[in-house]
Design a protein around this motif. Structure first.
Motif, PDB file in Angstrom:
ATOM      1  N   PHE A   1       0.839  -1.186   0.000  1.00 61.47           N
ATOM      2  CA  PHE A   1       0.000   0.000   0.000  1.00 61.47           C
ATOM      3  C   PHE A   1       0.880   1.243   0.000  1.00 61.47           C
ATOM      4  N   ILE A   2       0.517   2.200  -0.851  1.00 64.96           N
ATOM      5  CA  ILE A   2       1.223   3.477  -0.930  1.00 64.96           C
ATOM      6  C   ILE A   2       0.210   4.581  -0.642  1.00 64.96           C
ATOM      7  N   PRO A   3       0.362   5.313   0.445  1.00 67.76           N
ATOM      8  CA  PRO A   3      -0.661   6.297   0.844  1.00 67.76           C
ATOM      9  C   PRO A   3      -1.058   7.262  -0.263  1.00 67.76           C
ATOM     10  N   THR A   4      -0.086   7.811  -0.982  1.00 62.70           N
ATOM     11  CA  THR A   4      -0.420   8.794  -2.006  1.00 62.70           C
ATOM     12  C   THR A   4      -1.128   8.167  -3.204  1.00 62.70           C
TER      13      THR A   4
ATOM     14  N   ALA B   1       1.185 -12.499  10.657  1.00 64.00           N
ATOM     15  CA  ALA B   1       1.210 -11.346   9.763  1.00 64.00           C
ATOM     16  C   ALA B   1       2.484 -10.555   9.994  1.00 64.00           C
ATOM     17  N   ILE B   2       3.141 -10.172   8.903  1.00 64.29           N
ATOM     18  CA  ILE B   2       4.344  -9.356   8.954  1.00 64.29           C
ATOM     19  C   ILE B   2       3.997  -7.987   8.393  1.00 64.29           C
ATOM     20  N   PHE B   3       4.336  -6.951   9.145  1.00 62.12           N
ATOM     21  CA  PHE B   3       4.078  -5.582   8.701  1.00 62.12           C
ATOM     22  C   PHE B   3       5.405  -4.872   8.482  1.00 62.12           C
ATOM     23  N   LEU B   4       5.586  -4.311   7.279  1.00 59.04           N
ATOM     24  CA  LEU B   4       6.784  -3.540   6.961  1.00 59.04           C
ATOM     25  C   LEU B   4       6.370  -2.094   6.706  1.00 59.04           C
ATOM     26  N   PHE B   5       6.954  -1.180   7.468  1.00 62.48           N
ATOM     27  CA  PHE B   5       6.685   0.241   7.281  1.00 62.48           C
ATOM     28  C   PHE B   5       7.953   0.898   6.732  1.00 62.48           C
ATOM     29  N   LEU B   6       7.891   1.324   5.489  1.00 64.19           N
ATOM     30  CA  LEU B   6       9.042   1.958   4.846  1.00 64.19           C
ATOM     31  C   LEU B   6       8.862   3.461   4.925  1.00 64.19           C
TER      32      LEU B   6
ATOM     33  N   THR C   1      -6.847 -11.453   3.156  1.00 63.70           N
ATOM     34  CA  THR C   1      -5.496 -11.985   2.978  1.00 63.70           C
ATOM     35  C   THR C   1      -5.113 -12.903   4.131  1.00 63.70           C
ATOM     36  N   GLN C   2      -5.445 -12.507   5.362  1.00 64.36           N
ATOM     37  CA  GLN C   2      -5.120 -13.348   6.515  1.00 64.36           C
ATOM     38  C   GLN C   2      -5.958 -14.617   6.541  1.00 64.36           C
ATOM     39  N   TRP C   3      -7.172 -14.524   6.040  1.00 61.56           N
ATOM     40  CA  TRP C   3      -8.000 -15.723   5.964  1.00 61.56           C
ATOM     41  C   TRP C   3      -7.433 -16.696   4.928  1.00 61.56           C
ATOM     42  N   ARG C   4      -6.871 -16.162   3.860  1.00 62.61           N
ATOM     43  CA  ARG C   4      -6.339 -16.983   2.773  1.00 62.61           C
ATOM     44  C   ARG C   4      -4.966 -17.556   3.111  1.00 62.61           C
ATOM     45  N   CYS C   5      -4.152 -16.819   3.864  1.00 62.85           N
ATOM     46  CA  CYS C   5      -2.753 -17.180   4.060  1.00 62.85           C
ATOM     47  C   CYS C   5      -2.440 -17.397   5.537  1.00 62.85           C
ATOM     48  N   HIS C   6      -1.722 -18.454   5.809  1.00 60.12           N
ATOM     49  CA  HIS C   6      -1.264 -18.680   7.174  1.00 60.12           C
ATOM     50  C   HIS C   6      -0.207 -17.657   7.563  1.00 60.12           C
ATOM     51  N   GLN C   7       0.543 -17.184   6.598  1.00 61.75           N
ATOM     52  CA  GLN C   7       1.528 -16.123   6.823  1.00 61.75           C
ATOM     53  C   GLN C   7       1.356 -15.067   5.741  1.00 61.75           C
ATOM     54  N   SER C   8       1.018 -13.870   6.132  1.00 60.67           N
ATOM     55  CA  SER C   8       0.801 -12.782   5.179  1.00 60.67           C
ATOM     56  C   SER C   8       1.763 -11.640   5.480  1.00 60.67           C
ATOM     57  N   THR C   9       2.039 -10.843   4.459  1.00 58.85           N
ATOM     58  CA  THR C   9       2.945  -9.703   4.592  1.00 58.85           C
ATOM     59  C   THR C   9       2.268  -8.461   4.028  1.00 58.85           C
ATOM     60  N   PHE C  10       2.262  -7.386   4.820  1.00 59.85           N
ATOM     61  CA  PHE C  10       1.677  -6.115   4.404  1.00 59.85           C
ATOM     62  C   PHE C  10       2.765  -5.053   4.421  1.00 59.85           C
ATOM     63  N   ILE C  11       2.974  -4.429   3.273  1.00 56.67           N
ATOM     64  CA  ILE C  11       4.023  -3.418   3.127  1.00 56.67           C
ATOM     65  C   ILE C  11       3.361  -2.049   2.968  1.00 56.67           C
ATOM     66  N   PHE C  12       3.757  -1.105   3.801  1.00 62.49           N
ATOM     67  CA  PHE C  12       3.255   0.258   3.718  1.00 62.49           C
ATOM     68  C   PHE C  12       4.420   1.170   3.367  1.00 62.49           C
ATOM     69  N   ASP C  13       4.502   1.538   2.099  1.00 60.57           N
ATOM     70  CA  ASP C  13       5.560   2.445   1.661  1.00 60.57           C
ATOM     71  C   ASP C  13       5.158   3.879   2.000  1.00 60.57           C
ATOM     72  N   GLU C  14       6.155   4.750   2.218  1.00 59.94           N
ATOM     73  CA  GLU C  14       5.904   6.133   2.622  1.00 59.94           C
ATOM     74  C   GLU C  14       4.985   6.162   3.840  1.00 59.94           C
ATOM     75  N   ALA C  15       5.328   5.364   4.848  1.00 62.84           N
ATOM     76  CA  ALA C  15       4.469   5.204   6.023  1.00 62.84           C
ATOM     77  C   ALA C  15       4.230   6.512   6.755  1.00 62.84           C
ATOM     78  N   GLU C  16       5.132   7.466   6.611  1.00 62.65           N
ATOM     79  CA  GLU C  16       4.954   8.744   7.295  1.00 62.65           C
ATOM     80  C   GLU C  16       3.755   9.519   6.768  1.00 62.65           C
ATOM     81  N   LYS C  17       3.208   9.108   5.620  1.00 65.73           N
ATOM     82  CA  LYS C  17       2.071   9.811   5.024  1.00 65.73           C
ATOM     83  C   LYS C  17       0.736   9.132   5.309  1.00 65.73           C
ATOM     84  N   LEU C  18       0.738   8.090   6.133  1.00 61.14           N
ATOM     85  CA  LEU C  18      -0.496   7.405   6.482  1.00 61.14           C
ATOM     86  C   LEU C  18      -1.385   8.303   7.331  1.00 61.14           C
TER      87      LEU C  18
END
Length: 346
Positions: free
Chosen positions: A146-149, A216-221, A172-189
């Motif tokens: 996900f990219i805020p802008t 679930a793995i969360f990456l905030f860039l 996604t979590q229902w579908r996957c035993h392990q899911s990853t969510f990436i938030f690019d430009e997290a400062e703009k959320l």
């Protein structure tokens, strides 16, 4: 048989009511007039019709790319994933129509063709991580970016964004035993979106949701904390440490402190940081001249172009370096290098 086409709605509207002047100084009743007078309501109506037409085109583009993704691979402008910028009711109606049509034809054979994650030019480490976690890498059904802008551009629609984001994360979590969510430009959320994410990051005991609860793995860039990193690294280098001797322990606390006190972003003041819901802060050291020079070389090689050592130096010197006195770190990393090499092409 399924026909590819569009549904057109034709509106027959009068261009002007009786008595309103035309472009050539005559009224609709045929009377002469000295000067034409514009009709603002017609102009507004025309603008609304153009907007409706553009929206219909976006619906058709999204719909056709969902059913026939092979015809959208050569598009210069990517289609927003699941139509984030479209009204919520429209997206849901489109999803239902697509699902109905897919009952009669094979829309997706591999399970990945509807994934439209676009990581072009994004964080290289995030790509490496998901490619080692999932067989299909960034195209996996279990990876969402996900990219805020791009996905959440308008604050007034934050409630709609929250509903759609929660739906996608739950699916996604229902579908996957392990899911990853990436938030690019997290400062703009938006603060509302950060609040939505809090329950997903809270720590739970295995007994609360069962030992086999989805992970679930969360990456905030983010670019937050860049000045703090530069300051600490510069001090360590002046103190005699080499770049290779600088560790995460040197930078993690200053980086976290810089993010928390940031006034330009709501990320630092969110519960994600105040409640220590973020497990690790991974700092990236600023790039020096020698690293920028390597980026220039890779840009030439990536386009199969010949280069000289002098060209590498010239382009690397064109970048801006900070601090002003030492001029040690590239202020933009390696961004815009691929455009700069065009200046040296014959």
């Amino acid at each position: 048989m399924l026909f590819r086409g569009t549904l057109w709605l034709l509106l027959l509207l009068p261009l002007r009511p009786p008595g309103v002047q035309g472009r050539h100084g005559t009224t609709s009743s045929g009377q002469e007039a000295d000067e034409p007078t514009p009709w603002p309501s017609v102009q507004r109506l025309q603008e609304q019709l153009r907007t409706a037409g553009a929206l219909s085109k976006r619906y058709w583009t999204l719909f056709s790319c969902t059913l026939w993704p092979e015809h959208c691979e050569d598009q210069e402008t990517p289609v927003p994933p699941l139509g984030w910028s479209l009204p919520l009711w429209g997206r849901r109606s489109l999803d239902k129509l697509t699902a109905w049509i897919c009952r009669f034809q094979d829309c997706c054979s591999g399970g990945d063709c509807r994934i439209s994650n676009n990581l072009t030019g994004k964080n290289f480490v995030a790509r490496m991580l998901v490619e080692n976690l999932y067989r299909d890498g960034v195209r996996s059904d279990c990876v969402k970016m996900f990219i805020p802008t791009f996905h959440f551009p308008h604050p007034k629609y934050v409630d709609m964004y929250k509903e759609e984001l929660q739906r996608q994360m739950q699916e996604t979590q229902w579908r996957c035993h392990q899911s990853t969510f990436i938030f690019d430009e997290a400062e703009k959320l938006h603060p509302g979106l950060l609040e939505l994410l809090e329950p997903y990051l809270e720590r739970r005991s295995p007994e609360a949701h069962g030992a086999e609860a989805p992970r679930a793995i969360f990456l905030f860039l983010s670019n937050l904390g860049g000045s703090a990193i530069n300051e600490v690294v510069l001090g360590l280098l002046k103190g005699g440490l080499s770049r290779e001797e600088i560790t995460t322990q040197h930078l993690e606390m200053p980086l976290q402190a810089e993010i928390i006190k940031s006034v330009d972003s709501s990320f630092g003041s969110s519960r994600l940081l105040k409640e220590h819901l973020v497990d690790f802060f991974i700092p990236f050291l600023p790039l020096e001249y020698r690293h920028v020079r390597l980026c220039v070389r890779d840009a030439f090689l990536g386009q199969d172009l010949p280069y000289t050592e002098e060209a590498l130096d010239e382009i690397a010197k064109m970048m801006t370096y900070v601090p002003e006195e030492e001029r040690l770190f590239s202020s933009q990393g390696c961004k815009s290098i691929s455009q700069r090499i065009n200046l040296f092409l014959p």
